[in-house]
Scaffold this motif. Structure first.
Motif, PDB file in Angstrom:
ATOM      1  N   LEU A  30      12.837   4.652   8.487  1.00 40.38           N
ATOM      2  CA  LEU A  30      11.616   5.165   9.092  1.00 40.38           C
ATOM      3  C   LEU A  30      10.476   5.079   8.075  1.00 40.38           C
ATOM      4  O   LEU A  30      10.591   5.564   6.949  1.00 40.38           O
ATOM      5  CB  LEU A  30      11.790   6.615   9.540  1.00 40.38           C
ATOM      6  N   VAL A  31       9.366   4.458   8.501  1.00 36.35           N
ATOM      7  CA  VAL A  31       8.199   4.253   7.635  1.00 36.35           C
ATOM      8  C   VAL A  31       7.000   4.974   8.238  1.00 36.35           C
ATOM      9  O   VAL A  31       6.738   4.874   9.436  1.00 36.35           O
ATOM     10  CB  VAL A  31       7.893   2.742   7.472  1.00 36.35           C
ATOM     11  N   GLY A  32       6.264   5.702   7.380  1.00 38.97           N
ATOM     12  CA  GLY A  32       5.122   6.484   7.843  1.00 38.97           C
ATOM     13  C   GLY A  32       3.897   5.642   8.109  1.00 38.97           C
ATOM     14  O   GLY A  32       3.846   4.441   7.795  1.00 38.97           O
ATOM     15  N   LYS A  33       2.874   6.279   8.669  1.00 38.42           N
ATOM     16  CA  LYS A  33       1.640   5.581   9.029  1.00 38.42           C
ATOM     17  C   LYS A  33       0.930   4.983   7.817  1.00 38.42           C
ATOM     18  O   LYS A  33       0.168   4.016   7.951  1.00 38.42           O
ATOM     19  CB  LYS A  33       0.701   6.539   9.763  1.00 38.42           C
ATOM     20  N   ASP A  34       1.188   5.574   6.637  1.00 41.19           N
ATOM     21  CA  ASP A  34       0.543   5.072   5.418  1.00 41.19           C
ATOM     22  C   ASP A  34       1.374   4.000   4.713  1.00 41.19           C
ATOM     23  O   ASP A  34       1.021   3.524   3.642  1.00 41.19           O
ATOM     24  CB  ASP A  34       0.270   6.226   4.448  1.00 41.19           C
TER      25      ASP A  34
END
Length: 203
Positions: A173-177
């Protein structure tokens, strides 16, 4: 014995995503005595052949999925280079292969959740390697909405080492940033926990 042989043939046919070849049909007729079972396997093979033809046409139309060229990392991290395209979105990354039954079952399981979240700022990215035959991979894509990457073995090895991918499916899972929020996502047979995790990180 005929039933056991038929199960083995059917499993190999479905996992490889290839209908029976002429020589396999001949081997089948000599290996299995029960004609009903032989006819059933031939029907399954014919249905698979028709499905492959439909998916080839769907792949040419490229509806609902995107095949991406692997970006040049310019000496940096390839995963980060791929993620740049999706900045501003939550990204669920699926490391998978065409021959991986649990991978494909996971994709089917998450379909309703993807549809539910289709208007949210979340992207689904699918990454595979040359262990997935290119033709088989292309035929499967119409059923897998999302962003797709087909890596070289060296590219896969580097990325797998970064995330300690010891088996697939492996989810990240990768965040918006662009930062990695979870380098190994676990979710049970339902989508409830996964949806909760997405919503927490979409806010």
């Amino acid at each position: 014995m005929d039933v056991m042989k038929a199960q083995d043939v059917l499993q190999k046919m479905k996992s490889s995503y290839q209908p029976l070849q002429a020589y396999q049909v001949e081997n089948l007729r000599s290996a299995i005595e029960n004609q009903f079972i032989v006819d059933y396997l031939l029907e399954q093979s014919a249905e698979l052949e028709e499905e492959i033809a439909r998916k080839k046409e769907a792949f040419e139309n490229k509806s609902g999925f995107v095949v991406n060229e692997t970006p040049d990392a310019n000496g940096g991290d390839l995963f980060d280079a791929i993620m740049k395209k999706y900045e501003g979105n939550l990204v669920f990354v699926d490391f998978w292969a065409t021959w991986c039954g649990p991978c494909r079952r996971g994709m089917q399981r998450i379909k309703p959740l993807k549809e539910e979240l289709k208007d949210k700022k979340i992207k689904f990215v699918y990454i595979t390697n040359p262990s997935s035959p290119k033709n088989t991979w292309e035929m499967m894509l119409p059923d897998i909405d999302g962003e797709h990457y087909y890596l070289t073995q060296d590219e896969w090895n580097v990325m797998a080492a970064r995330f300690k991918v010891s088996g697939i499916p492996h989810y990240v899972l990768v965040g918006k940033d662009g930062s990695v929020l979870k380098d190994k996502v676990y979710f049970a047979s339902s989508n409830i926990e996964l949806k909760k995790m997405f919503e927490e990180n979409l806010d």
